[in-house]
Design an enzyme around this catalytic site. Sequence first.
Site, PDB file in Angstrom:
ATOM      1  N   HIS A   1       0.857  -1.184   0.000  1.00 35.48           N
ATOM      2  CA  HIS A   1       0.000   0.000   0.000  1.00 35.48           C
ATOM      3  C   HIS A   1       0.893   1.233   0.000  1.00 35.48           C
ATOM      4  O   HIS A   1       2.092   1.134   0.268  1.00 35.48           O
ATOM      5  CB  HIS A   1      -0.904   0.017   1.237  1.00 35.48           C
TER       6      HIS A   1
ATOM      7  N   HIS B   1       5.801   6.119  -1.025  1.00 38.43           N
ATOM      8  CA  HIS B   1       6.530   4.892  -1.352  1.00 38.43           C
ATOM      9  C   HIS B   1       5.681   3.677  -1.008  1.00 38.43           C
ATOM     10  O   HIS B   1       4.680   3.793  -0.303  1.00 38.43           O
ATOM     11  CB  HIS B   1       7.837   4.830  -0.541  1.00 38.43           C
TER      12      HIS B   1
END
Length: 195
Positions: free
Chosen positions: A37, A121
Site C-alpha cells: 500500500h 513509497h
Amino acid sequence: MPRLFVALPLPERLRDQFAELAGGIPGARWVPPENYHLTLRFIGEIDGWQADEVDEALAGIRARPFPLTFSGLDIFEKAGRIHSLHVKAERGERLLHLQSKVETALQRAGLPPERRRFAPHVTLARTERAAPDKLISFVQAHNLFRPEPVTVEHFCLFSSRLGKEQAHYEAEVDYPLSSPAPAGAPLPPREAAPP
C-alpha cells in the site's frame, strides 16, 4: 485496539509486478503482496469515538481520480542503519493535494500534526538484518524499474493487527474519489470496504 492508517490500496497487477522484485537479499523480510500500500498518513491507536470522528472527517474529502507513477527503488535508514527497501512513487501534484487534504481532515478530527515529511513509497522489505552492500547493489540493479502508471480512484482507512510473522492490514472503510460532477448533481454514496 488496532492501529489505523490512511493509504492508497494498489491494484492486483501492480502488486504482482512489485512481488516479482522480492528475493535475492539474505536477511530481508519481504512484505507479502496483499500488504502492499502507499501510506498517506499513519494514525496509530485511537479510541472508538475518535475513530468515528476520523471516518467522518475523511468522508468529507473531495478530490478527483489521478494517475500515480512509480519509478525505481530506494532505501530508508535511521541512525546509519538501513531499515527498509521500497519502490518510490513520484510526488505528483494531485497525490500531494490528496495527502494534504487527508492531513488537514485528521487535524480537524483532533489528531496532532504529522511531523515527518511525506515521502510516497511502497515498502517491499524490512532490512535490519540484511547486508548494506547487498541492498545498495539491489537498488542499483533495479533503478530502471518503472511499471505502467495506475489511476487512483479511492483511498482507504486501514487497520493493522500484529501477527506472528507480519502485521495484517485490513481496509476498514473505502473513500471513493469522484470525477467532477455536473453542477447540482449529487455525489455518489460512499461504501464500507467489504469484510
